[in-house]
Design a protein around this motif. Structure first.
Motif, PDB file in Angstrom:
ATOM      1  N   ASP A  46       0.844  -1.067   0.009  1.00 28.95           N
ATOM      2  CA  ASP A  46      -0.002   0.230  -0.253  1.00 28.95           C
ATOM      3  C   ASP A  46       0.721   1.472  -0.084  1.00 28.95           C
ATOM      4  O   ASP A  46       1.448   2.117   0.796  1.00 28.95           O
ATOM      5  CB  ASP A  46      -1.002   0.196   0.931  1.00 28.95           C
ATOM      6  CG  ASP A  46      -1.981   1.325   0.831  1.00 28.95           C
ATOM      7  OD1 ASP A  46      -1.834   1.910   0.467  1.00 28.95           O
ATOM      8  OD2 ASP A  46      -3.038   1.244   1.657  1.00 28.95           O
ATOM      9  N   PRO A  47       0.960   1.389  -1.409  1.00 23.81           N
ATOM     10  CA  PRO A  47       2.036   2.910  -1.302  1.00 23.81           C
ATOM     11  C   PRO A  47       1.246   4.322  -0.629  1.00 23.81           C
ATOM     12  O   PRO A  47       2.499   4.273   0.010  1.00 23.81           O
ATOM     13  CB  PRO A  47       1.870   3.854  -2.575  1.00 23.81           C
ATOM     14  CG  PRO A  47       1.251   1.845  -3.443  1.00 23.81           C
ATOM     15  CD  PRO A  47       1.343   1.548  -2.562  1.00 23.81           C
ATOM     16  N   GLN A  52       3.220   6.818   4.966  1.00 24.29           N
ATOM     17  CA  GLN A  52       4.035   7.145   6.820  1.00 24.29           C
ATOM     18  C   GLN A  52       4.085   7.177   6.883  1.00 24.29           C
ATOM     19  O   GLN A  52       4.343   7.336   8.400  1.00 24.29           O
ATOM     20  CB  GLN A  52       1.946   7.799   6.366  1.00 24.29           C
ATOM     21  CG  GLN A  52       0.707   8.008   5.829  1.00 24.29           C
ATOM     22  CD  GLN A  52       1.264   9.231   5.691  1.00 24.29           C
ATOM     23  OE1 GLN A  52       1.688   9.803   6.071  1.00 24.29           O
ATOM     24  NE2 GLN A  52       1.571  10.021   3.917  1.00 24.29           N
ATOM     25  N   THR A  53       4.953   5.634   6.847  1.00 24.20           N
ATOM     26  CA  THR A  53       6.313   5.212   7.506  1.00 24.20           C
ATOM     27  C   THR A  53       7.564   5.696   7.604  1.00 24.20           C
ATOM     28  O   THR A  53       7.440   6.493   6.835  1.00 24.20           O
ATOM     29  CB  THR A  53       6.481   3.535   7.258  1.00 24.20           C
ATOM     30  OG1 THR A  53       7.558   3.453   5.949  1.00 24.20           O
ATOM     31  CG2 THR A  53       4.310   3.337   7.236  1.00 24.20           C
ATOM     32  N   THR A  58       6.523   1.964  -0.103  1.00 20.92           N
ATOM     33  CA  THR A  58       6.838   0.972   0.733  1.00 20.92           C
ATOM     34  C   THR A  58       7.706   0.180  -0.277  1.00 20.92           C
ATOM     35  O   THR A  58       8.795   0.590  -0.399  1.00 20.92           O
ATOM     36  CB  THR A  58       5.750  -0.253  -1.005  1.00 20.92           C
ATOM     37  OG1 THR A  58       6.114   0.252  -2.525  1.00 20.92           O
ATOM     38  CG2 THR A  58       4.242  -0.229  -0.317  1.00 20.92           C
ATOM     39  N   ILE A  59       8.307  -1.285   0.690  1.00 26.99           N
ATOM     40  CA  ILE A  59       9.610  -1.778   1.086  1.00 26.99           C
ATOM     41  C   ILE A  59       9.117  -3.281   0.316  1.00 26.99           C
ATOM     42  O   ILE A  59       8.624  -3.753   0.940  1.00 26.99           O
ATOM     43  CB  ILE A  59      10.155  -1.999   2.344  1.00 26.99           C
ATOM     44  CG1 ILE A  59       8.910  -2.679   2.869  1.00 26.99           C
ATOM     45  CG2 ILE A  59      10.305  -0.029   2.380  1.00 26.99           C
ATOM     46  CD1 ILE A  59      10.244  -2.589   4.587  1.00 26.99           C
ATOM     47  N   ALA A  60      10.722  -4.015  -0.216  1.00 25.79           N
ATOM     48  CA  ALA A  60      10.359  -5.571  -0.371  1.00 25.79           C
ATOM     49  C   ALA A  60      10.094  -6.142   0.915  1.00 25.79           C
ATOM     50  O   ALA A  60      10.850  -6.031   2.204  1.00 25.79           O
ATOM     51  CB  ALA A  60      11.075  -5.744  -1.621  1.00 25.79           C
ATOM     52  N   HIS A  61       9.947  -7.474   0.782  1.00 23.37           N
ATOM     53  CA  HIS A  61       9.999  -8.194   1.632  1.00 23.37           C
ATOM     54  C   HIS A  61      11.217  -8.607   1.982  1.00 23.37           C
ATOM     55  O   HIS A  61      11.980  -9.130   1.045  1.00 23.37           O
ATOM     56  CB  HIS A  61       8.974  -9.575   1.887  1.00 23.37           C
ATOM     57  CG  HIS A  61       7.648  -9.040   1.568  1.00 23.37           C
ATOM     58  ND1 HIS A  61       7.050  -9.276  -0.475  1.00 23.37           N
ATOM     59  CD2 HIS A  61       6.165  -9.730   2.258  1.00 23.37           C
ATOM     60  CE1 HIS A  61       5.730  -8.999  -0.002  1.00 23.37           C
ATOM     61  NE2 HIS A  61       5.331  -9.032   1.324  1.00 23.37           N
TER      62      HIS A  61
END
Length: 152
Positions: A46-47, A52-53, A58-61
Motif C-alpha cells: 500500500d504505497p 506515512q512510515t 513500500t519496501i520489499a519483503h
C-alpha cells in the motif's frame, strides 16, 4: 563461466568469487511475492500508507530479497568441473539490515568462505553474501549461504 576444478577450491577460500549486475526490485514483484506468500502487510503493498512510515514508501519483503540470491548468483558463483547438479542447502546465518524500497536496485557480492568435500564427489560450498542497495551505505542483507555440488 569457467568450471573450477575441485582441487583448486582451497586456494579460492576467502576470495570474492563474483559481483552480480544490478537488479531492480519492482512493486509488481513485491505484490506478486505478497500474493504467493500470503503476506499482505501494508508496508509492502500500500504505497499511500507506506509513505506515512519512516521508510517513505513500500519496501520489499526481506524474504523476497533473500530469494533473489539464486538470480543474483547466476554467473557469479563457482561451478565445479564435471557438475551433475547443484543444490541449495540453506543458510547458516541471515541478517536483514536495510529494507529495499520498491524501485531500488540490488546486487550480490559472493565470497567463498569454505569448501568441504562431504562425501566423494559431493562438495559443500559456503558463501559469505552481501546484498547491496544502489545508493545506500548499509547492505540489504548479509548471509552465509550453503550450496552442495555433486560432480561425476
Amino acid at each position: 563461466m569457467t568450471a573450477t576444478k575441485p582441487s583448486d577450491l582451497a586456494a579460492l577460500v576467502g576470495t570474492e568469487i563474483g559481483v552480480s549486475d544490478w537488479t531492480e526490485i519492482t512493486q509488481d514483484q513485491i505484490n506478486t511475492f505478497a500474493d504467493v506468500t500470503d503476506d499482505h502487510q501494508f508496508i509492502h503493498i500500500d504505497p499511500e500508507k507506506a509513505a506515512q512510515t519512516p521508510f517513505g514508501g513500500t519496501i520489499a519483503h526481506g524474504f523476497l530479497t533473500l530469494s533473489m540470491l539464486s538470480s543474483l548468483a547466476g554467473g557469479t558463483s563457482l561451478v565445479l568441473d564435471g557438475i551433475v547438479m547443484g543444490i541449495n542447502y540453506g543458510f547458516e546465518k541471515v541478517r536483514f539490515l536495510t529494507p529495499v524500497r520498491a524501485g531500488r536496485k540490488i546486487r550480490g557480492r559472493f565470497t567463498l568462505a569454505e569448501a568441504v568435500e562431504r562425501n566423494p564427489g559431493q562438495w559443500m560450498l559456503k558463501y559469505d553474501v552481501i546484498v547491496e542497495i544502489d545508493g545506500e551505505d548499509k547492505p540489504a542483507l548479509m548471509a552465509q549461504w550453503l550450496t552442495l555440488q555433486i560432480v561425476g
